[in-house]
Design an enzyme around this catalytic site. Structure first.
Site, PDB file in Angstrom:
ATOM      1  N   GLU A  49       0.464  -7.203   3.048  1.00 39.78           N
ATOM      2  CA  GLU A  49       0.391  -6.450   4.252  1.00 39.78           C
ATOM      3  C   GLU A  49       1.073  -7.293   5.361  1.00 39.78           C
ATOM      4  OE1 GLU A  49      -3.415  -4.619   5.251  1.00 39.78           O
ATOM      5  OE2 GLU A  49      -3.284  -3.444   3.522  1.00 39.78           O
ATOM      6  N   GLY A 104      -1.542  -4.975  -1.928  1.00 40.10           N
ATOM      7  CA  GLY A 104      -0.255  -5.571  -1.874  1.00 40.10           C
ATOM      8  C   GLY A 104      -0.185  -6.268  -0.777  1.00 40.10           C
ATOM      9  N   ASN A 118      -0.677   5.690   2.948  1.00 42.20           N
ATOM     10  CA  ASN A 118      -0.825   6.197   1.499  1.00 42.20           C
ATOM     11  C   ASN A 118      -2.109   7.114   1.584  1.00 42.20           C
ATOM     12  OD1 ASN A 118      -1.024   6.661  -1.153  1.00 42.20           O
ATOM     13  ND2 ASN A 118      -1.667   4.839  -1.776  1.00 42.20           N
ATOM     14  N   SER A 153      -4.988   5.342  -1.181  1.00 43.31           N
ATOM     15  CA  SER A 153      -4.923   4.017  -1.023  1.00 43.31           C
ATOM     16  C   SER A 153      -6.125   3.339  -1.561  1.00 43.31           C
ATOM     17  CB  SER A 153      -4.580   3.469   0.483  1.00 43.31           C
ATOM     18  OG  SER A 153      -4.579   2.161   0.204  1.00 43.31           O
ATOM     19  N   SER A 154      -6.037   2.387  -2.520  1.00 41.05           N
ATOM     20  CA  SER A 154      -7.178   1.780  -2.930  1.00 41.05           C
ATOM     21  C   SER A 154      -7.754   0.835  -2.130  1.00 41.05           C
ATOM     22  CB  SER A 154      -6.801   1.098  -4.383  1.00 41.05           C
ATOM     23  OG  SER A 154      -6.461   2.214  -5.223  1.00 41.05           O
ATOM     24  N   THR A 200      -1.844   2.426  -7.979  1.00 39.93           N
ATOM     25  CA  THR A 200      -3.036   2.984  -8.670  1.00 39.93           C
ATOM     26  C   THR A 200      -2.436   4.206  -9.581  1.00 39.93           C
ATOM     27  OG1 THR A 200      -4.143   2.836  -6.611  1.00 39.93           O
ATOM     28  CG2 THR A 200      -5.011   4.416  -8.181  1.00 39.93           C
ATOM     29  N   SER A 212       0.789  -1.067   0.038  1.00 38.78           N
ATOM     30  CA  SER A 212      -0.029   0.061   0.124  1.00 38.78           C
ATOM     31  C   SER A 212       0.864   1.360   0.050  1.00 38.78           C
ATOM     32  CB  SER A 212      -1.029  -0.060   1.337  1.00 38.78           C
ATOM     33  OG  SER A 212      -1.610   1.005   1.193  1.00 38.78           O
ATOM     34  N   GLY A 213       0.851   2.372  -0.825  1.00 39.39           N
ATOM     35  CA  GLY A 213       1.547   3.420  -1.210  1.00 39.39           C
ATOM     36  C   GLY A 213       2.427   3.204  -1.929  1.00 39.39           C
TER      37      GLY A 213
END
Length: 1498
Positions: free
Chosen positions: A440, A438, A211, A214-215, A165, A160-161
């Site tokens: 985690e 992603g 992020n 973040s999606s 995206t 994430s981050g």
């Protein structure tokens, strides 16, 4: 990563050693002692390290790094890590690892890397030639799809981050660039695919710890292409939206972006009663409301624009944001304990307000909404039981409703985007882009550069690590890692085994056991979790116990030391990916409960959008109002479908790396990046790729591409494998192996072959260029030589022209000098002449003024004497006159007294009283009849108005339909135009591709003529397509022009309709005046000459006196009404405007008396009268005598002069003046004042109001004049005047037809047609009545004689030219006499034929008796003829009785119709619009002082 082979380190070697904080640090060997080696770091620190913990370092490495990890001389972890760090420091964020692209998030804007120029550079470039870029991966997948016809997929993964995206958006941007069509419309498929990204980000992205964007869902976008490589459709699939974020967030995270955008929307926020995010419970759980550098208001506008592009209508947009606002209001509803046990109710007034707002926005009942939140229904055998919920349960029900509504709203958006973009079911190739969360792994042993940042992040991580969503995300990454392993490791070795290539198998980490642990049935974690969720009394403790009992021996699952419910899973990346999961919320989040009451409530919403989100549920027998659905099982099925899609495509991998945990640019954390590389399997893929044969080609492909390197070996053999082997030996190429169907090459070998192939193509290109340059040089030489000859010719001509110009200037100078000298002498003479004339004129003027003064004094003296004498005579006369008047008054008084005594005596007699009573009764009957007539006229007027309005509405509807059809035709033409443009663009690209292919594969044996012929054929094809494009553009422009014409017609019609409405109001005012006059008229106020019996013939026409003198008099306002001042009381009498321009009346009367003639077909007198009345504002005067003078002057003009000339002249002038008044006058509110007027004058002006609505052609741009009451009366009297003149001309024309027609040249053809029509009617009536009255005329010979005369009239009508077509429909007026003559000349006529052919007017008894002469030839008596004609007579009489109920007379003669056959509207339509401003004045009027304003205006 497998370590390098064991090697001996010597003093001075450069090495890498492992460090706890920085992962790896550079050092140098100082001393070697057994297994331990002494090293010194760059900071001067010495230490002993084991040999196994050292890696070789390249001391001569480039400071800029390498763009492909496979190019590193020492391939190990530290070299890979620091190569990424060097490139990241220079903003080179992309690096290849074989076919895998590593993208490091820069956390800053790099616009130069993603502009159109950069996309054009990577378009069609070979993979690996240019610098690493995300566009290169996208182009490689696109070229593979186009060339091989196989679907592709691009898998974007990372933490994430890490920038997944943004990378996905760049991939889609490039694919739409290379596969899109050139179009200006924002609604293309490519534009909709791009605009779907910001729309889904607004509703699916949020700020997290790592992020800002973040999606919170997974996304797989399939972009579909047609056979030409153009985008033809797209589809979006989403996975595992984080629903819990809607109702619960932690600081400093945020909720979904759309909520904050809506609160900052301004007017929309006010409409939905929204404010700052801190006022709402679902948003104020975190103190972060804004993002750095991001404006929520601007993002709201971008989201609305994306909705427009995607195809969401304005109504659906309003419904979407209304639903979001309802969710926010729903979160502010708080509960307090109710009166009963375990019940709840609304807490306070604020909660009631938010409840009411939520119900209003959902368009449902507020009480039902409160009931669904505070109660639950349970179905039992005995019936339905309603259970009250306590405060906590009510809050949970509220949050469940909010999550369900938002989740369904998000699913609706995705479905709407898919429907709007559209899927191409015929597409055989597509490129899928996977953007999914992603892996985690939140650990407590991460190192952070700052202590306070470490503590803050750890606290955030501890809160986030408890999520059920983390378990699902890591499960998805396990699936994707298995796919990565299969394609990078397993498929690699399987390919070598099938092709029988010598290859040593390498072990790798297989994560199948982890997947079995999670998803295997019946003892997998997901299966056990679903089983626990099925039991209402299960808890996380029972679930954990069951889990450890069933999976106790699994090596990947461990139980934590300090908790009985937590468990730990070792994921695919080994020790770096050990994650501990807390099961506190597993059961609650896995239960996707659908509350039936919620679905029923919102499914019955009055808002169709909200009701559509909750379709009706299937009827199921259940004891609870909850419907259970497993989130993990549904997610597992979605992953299975995704893996099937990925397995059917050729994958491309992009690994996104997050350089630091603080989201700061130019900050590279080694430990974090190394952990991500290990988890992504990047290092293992590099090693495997380099150890094998990364390049492979089929034998046919290899021969087709590289056969030109040895053309002598191409002998046409079909054994491509042997041909490939000979070709490789010829090229002396090593490091290859021959498989069963493919050739396998080591890394770098294909580049050598491409360079040699490029050399061969370059030599062929140089040969072609030499020939072309020779041709160009020869052509330039010939053009230069011809240009030099032309230049010399022009130079010689220029010299000759210069010489000629010099000579011409010399002659011109002499001529100018001559004229200047003459002008100087002439000017001196003229000055002297003008001075002499000025002196003479002054002397003569002085003498003339002296004489004028003497004459003026003499005349003044004479005038004074004359006035004095006149005063003396007048005073004497007035004295005598007063005496005479006094004597006369006394005498008249005496006579009046005698008359009064006699009248009183007569009044006592009953006869006198009865006579007076009869007179009054007759006058009352006349008034009653006039009132009824006025009512009938009003009804007929209203019916005509309704008919005309309905016709206009129908016409407007038809025009609107034509407008819609034209618009549809224009849209279709535009579509055809765009299709032709697309075909032209495709043909152009095909042409360029074919030309490049011809140059690429040209053989030395082919001649240049073949290439030219092929090129000419393509140019012809191009010209044909361009011709079609021009034709389509022309058709499109014609369609647009027609559309504009239809719109103009529609606009004109609307203007005409508005004009009709204004005219209708004017007519209603005039009608009201006439009706009030009839009602308020007193019998005593009528003039004796106007009280005619209504049974008198032609009573509807002008009421004229019967004596001979009044024939030429037109009625004036003073003759038809009682003085206006006496009809209104003094208290209500308005202030009358004073009479102006009295001195100008003589000028106007002179204009009427004089024959001014016609100018340009316009009557001059009418134009002058109208301009004068308009200039003097006579129409706006409330009291004036100018109109009486005009009518009287016209009557006097009609009496004098030649009647054959005067009548047509004044008919033209009066009709023109009437048209000007009809078009430019408008009555005002003063007309509502009742006044007394004669009720008998209703003939022509009554019919005028019936068809005024048909004047469609009236110019709306003319400003109407507010007409007062005298002006309205003047227009009516002028109408009567036109009617009277027409009647006189008609009567004279009946007497003398030919002379009068010769003098009617200036009369409008409209009146001539009407005159001839009535003359023919008079002929018909006269001849028909003569046959009926004179029996001796009813014979065959007279019939033949009359028939020949009728034939002459018919021949005259037929032979009239178009310029003299005054006959019109006159022939039809002779219908009766033609039928009678036909009956006379017909010898044999049966009764049946007689009933069919005779007119109803021929079947009376009189005609039957006269026509007996004809039937005497057949020897029938009168009685027999009557018996034969009785049925016909009876039938005809019935027909007449139906048409005319008032036909009571026994007379069978035809009456002459003296009515006027036209109305004011007919005159206005027949006579063209007259502009009085451009009429020149006659000479005698120009000298009049009163007409100076007319001269100035013209």
């Amino acid at each position: 990563m497998m370590r390098e082979k064991k090697m001996s380190f010597r003093k001075g070697y450069n090495v890498w050693f492992e460090d706890k904080d920085s992962a790896w640090l550079p050092a140098q060997v100082v001393d070697v002692s057994g297994k331990q080696i002494q090293i010194v770091t760059n900071y001067g620190k010495k230490m002993f390290v084991l040999v196994e913990k050292l890696y070789t370092r390249d001391a001569d490495a480039d400071h800029a790094g390498v763009d492909d990890m496979t190019k590193l001389p020492y391939l190990n972890e530290p070299e890979v890590l620091f190569n990424l760090a060097r490139r990241y420091a220079l903003n080179d964020i992309y690096t290849y690892t074989g076919s895998i692209l590593i993208a490091v998030n820069p956390f800053t804007k790099l616009p130069h890397l993603y502009n159109a120029h950069m996309m054009e550079q990577y378009k069609g470039a070979t993979f690996g030639v240019l610098s690493p870029h995300v566009f290169a991966v996208a182009d490689a997948s696109y070229r593979a799809m186009v060339n091989e016809g196989r679907s592709q997929s691009i898998l974007v993964s990372g933490e994430s981050g890490a920038g997944k995206t943004e990378t996905t958006k760049l991939l889609m941007q490039y694919l739409t660039y290379v596969g899109g069509r050139a179009a200006s419309d924002d609604r293309t498929v490519e534009q909709q695919v791009l605009e779907s990204n910001p729309l889904l980000e607004a509703f699916g992205n949020a700020r997290t710890v790592r992020n800002d964007n973040s999606s919170r869902f997974g996304k797989f976008v399939e972009i579909q292409f047609d056979a030409n490589g153009r985008i033809s459709g797209a589809a979006i699939r989403t996975y595992l939206l984080e629903r819990s974020r809607v109702v619960q967030i932690t600081d400093p995270e945020r909720n979904y972006h759309c909520f904050y955008q809506l609160c900052a929307s301004g007017k929309d926020a006010e409409k939905y009663k929204l404010g700052h995010p801190s006022n709402f419970h679902y948003l104020n759980q975190s103190r972060t409301y804004e993002l750095d550098g991001v404006s929520s208001a601007l993002e709201y506008l971008k989201t609305r624009r994306s909705m427009d592009v995607v195809g969401i209508s304005a109504d659906d947009q309003q419904s979407i944001f209304r639903t979001l606002a309802a969710i926010l209001h729903l979160g502010n509803i708080e509960f307090s304990p109710g009166k009963e046990h375990d019940s709840s109710t609304i807490k306070d007034q604020n909660s009631s307000f938010h409840l009411q707002m939520a119900s209003t926005l959902f368009m449902c009942d507020a009480n039902l909404l409160l009931a669904t939140l505070c109660t639950r229904s349970i179905q039992t055998r005995e019936g339905m039981i309603v259970k009250a919920l306590d405060c906590n349960a009510a809050i949970a029900s509220r949050d469940a409703l909010a999550k369900t509504v938002y989740a369904r709203l998000f699913d609706w958006l995705v479905e709407k985007i898919n429907r709007s973009v559209g899927q191409d079911m015929e597409s055989k190739a597509q490129i899928g882009v996977l953007d999914i969360y992603g892996f985690e792994c939140f650990q407590n042993n991460r190192s952070f550069p700052f202590a306070h940042e470490e503590a803050e992040l750890k606290s955030q991580v501890s809160a986030v690590s408890k999520r059920f969503e983390q378990f699902c995300i890591n499960f998805a990454n396990e699936k994707l890692q298995q796919h990565f392993n299969e394609h990078i490791f397993k498929m690699e070795q399987e390919e070598y085994r099938k092709e029988k290539i010598n290859w040593s198998y390498i072990d790798f980490i297989d994560n199948q056991d982890v997947l079995d642990l999670i998803e295997k049935k019946p003892i997998g974690i997901i299966a056990l979790l679903d089983e626990a969720c099925l039991f209402p009394k299960s808890t996380h403790a029972t679930f954990s116990t069951k889990l450890f009992q069933c999976l106790q021996s699994h090596k990947r699952l461990e139980k934590t030391k300090f908790s009985e419910t937590n468990f730990t899973i070792s994921h695919y990346a080994g020790k770096a990916s050990i994650v501990t999961y807390q099961t506190d919320s597993f059961l609650d989040k896995n239960r996707d409960y659908v509350v039936v009451e919620h679905s029923n409530l919102l499914g019955s919403s009055k808002c169709s959008f909200v009701a559509g989100l909750f379709p009706s549920l299937q009827e199921e027998s259940s004891r609870s109002s909850y419907k259970f659905s497993s989130v993990s099982s549904r997610f597992k099925q979605q992953l299975q479908s995704l893996m099937e899609s990925l397995n059917s495509t050729e994958p491309h991998y992009i690994r996104c790396v997050k350089p630091n945990s603080l989201n700061r640019p130019q900050k590279f954390e080694n430990q974090s990046v190394l952990h991500q590389l290990r988890c992504g399997g990047v290092l293992e893929a590099v090693r495997i790729s380099l150890a094998g044969y990364p390049t492979r080609r089929t034998y046919s492909e290899f021969v087709d591409r590289f056969g030109i390197l040895a053309p002598e070996l191409m002998d046409g053999s079909y054994d491509v494998k042997a041909l490939t082997e000979r070709l490789l030996k010829k090229l002396h190429l090593e490091n290859f192996q021959l498989g069963r169907t493919k050739l396998f090459l080591r890394a770098g070998q294909i580049a050598i072959l491409d360079s040699r192939r490029a050399d061969v193509l370059d030599s062929a290109a140089r040969l072609i260029q030499n020939q072309l340059r020779t041709y160009i040089a020869y052509r330039n030489f010939t053009s230069i030589r011809s240009a030099s000859v032309v230049l010399q010719t022009y130079c010689r001509g220029c010299l000759a022209r210069n010489i000629f110009a010099e000579r011409k200037e010399a002659s011109a100078a002499l001529l100018i000098q001559k004229y200047v000298r003459r002008w100087l002498h002439r000017r001196s003479y003229l000055q002297l002449y003008s001075a002499a004339v000025l002196v003479q004129s002054n002397i003569r003027g002085f003498s003339a003024r002296q004489k004028f003064l003497l004459r003026k004094e003499h005349k003044a003296a004479m005038l004074i004497q004359a006035r004095w004498r006149m005063f003396k005579v007048q005073s004497t006369f007035r004295h005598y006159q007063s005496s005479i008047v006094a004597i006369q008054c006394l005498w008249r008084k005496k006579i009046a007294k005698r008359q009064l005594w006699r009248l009183k005596r007569e009044a006592n007699e009953t006869g006198a009283l009865r006579l007076a009573k009869n007179k009054l009764a007759q006058q009352l009957e006349d008034l009653t009849w006039r009132l009824n007539l006025e009512k009938r006229l009003r009804v007929s007027n209203e019916e005509a108005k309704l008919v005309e309005i309905s016709k206009l509405h129908n016409m407007l509807t038809s025009l609107n339909k034509e407008l819609d059809v034209a618009k549809l035709a224009t849209v279709s033409e535009c579509k055809k135009n765009s299709l032709l443009e697309t075909q032209l663009e495709v043909s152009m690209k095909e042409k360029s591709a074919l030309e490049s292919r011809l140059v690429g594969i040209a053989d030395l044996s082919k001649d240049n003529a073949l290439l030219k012929s092929a090129l000419e054929s393509f140019e012809k094809q191009k010209s044909a397509l361009e011709h079609e494009l021009v034709k389509a553009q022309k058709d499109s422009s014609d369609a647009m022009r027609k559309l504009h014409e239809v719109e103009d017609n529609c606009t004109q019609l609307q203007q005409n309709l508005q004009s009709l409405e204004e005219k209708l109001s004017v007519l209603e005012d005039e009608n009201l005046v006439l009706r009030q006059k009839v009602i308020n008229t007193s019998p005593r106020s009528h003039l004796p000459g106007l009280a005619k019996p209504m049974s008198e013939k032609h009573s509807s026409l002008l009421l004229l006196s019967t004596d001979e003198k009044a024939v030429f008099e037109s009625p004036t306002p003073t003759k038809y009404i009682v003085p206006f001042a006496h009809s209104i009381s003094d208290s209500r009498r308005p202030r009358m405007t004073t009479e102006k321009h009295q001195d100008n009346h003589e000028f106007l009367l002179r204009c009427i008396k004089e024959d001014t003639g016609f100018k340009q077909g316009k009557p001059v007198a009418a134009c002058i009268i109208y301009k004068c009345l308009l200039h003097w504002r006579a129409f706006e005067s409330e009291r004036t005598a100018i109109f009486d003078h005009i009518i009287a002057s016209i009557n006097d003009a009609l009496k004098a002069g030649d009647q054959d000339y005067v009548l047509p002249y004044w008919l033209s002038n009066a009709s023109t003046l009437l048209c000007l008044l009809q078009r430019n006058l408008r009555s005002n509110g003063f007309l509502s004042t009742p006044s007394q007027r004669s009720g008998g004058y209703s003939g022509f002006s009554g019919r005028m109001t019936q068809r005024t609505l048909k004047l469609i052609g009236f110019e709306e741009s003319v400003s109407l004049v507010e007409a007062r009451y005298p002006a309205i009366l003047f227009k009516q009297q002028l109408t009567a005047c036109v009617e009277k003149i027409f009647g006189l001309i008609r009567d004279n024309l009946k007497k003398e037809l030919s002379p009068l027609l010769g003098l009617c040249i200036q009369v409008p053809s409209f009146f001539i047609r009407k005159l001839i029509t009535q003359v023919f009617s008079f002929i018909n009536i006269s001849l028909f009545n003569s046959l009926l009255l004179r029996r001796e005329c009813c014979n065959f010979s007279n019939g033949e004689y009359v028939k020949s005369g009728l034939a002459e009239l018919e021949r005259w009508i037929v032979n009239t030219t178009e310029e003299l077509q005054f006959a019109g429909t006159s022939w039809h007026e002779l219908n009766y006499i033609r039928q009678a003559v036909g009956f006379l000349v017909q010898e044999n006529t049966s009764v049946k034929n007689l009933s069919k052919r005779l007119s109803p007017f021929l079947i009376n008894y009189g005609p039957c008796e006269n026509f007996q002469v004809i039937h005497q030839k057949r020897k029938k008596s009168l009685e027999e003829i009557k018996q034969d004609l009785c049925p016909v007579v009876a039938q005809m009489r019935d027909f007449l009785n139906k048409d005319s109920k008032d036909f009571n007379s026994n007379s069978f003669l035809l009456d002459d119709d003296l009515s006027i056959p036209f109305s004011t509207e007919d005159i206005s339509k027949a006579i063209p619009a007259t502009d009085p401003s451009d009429v020149d004045l006659p000479p005698f009027l120009r000298e009049c002082p009163s007409a100076q304003f007319l001269v100035a205006g013209s």
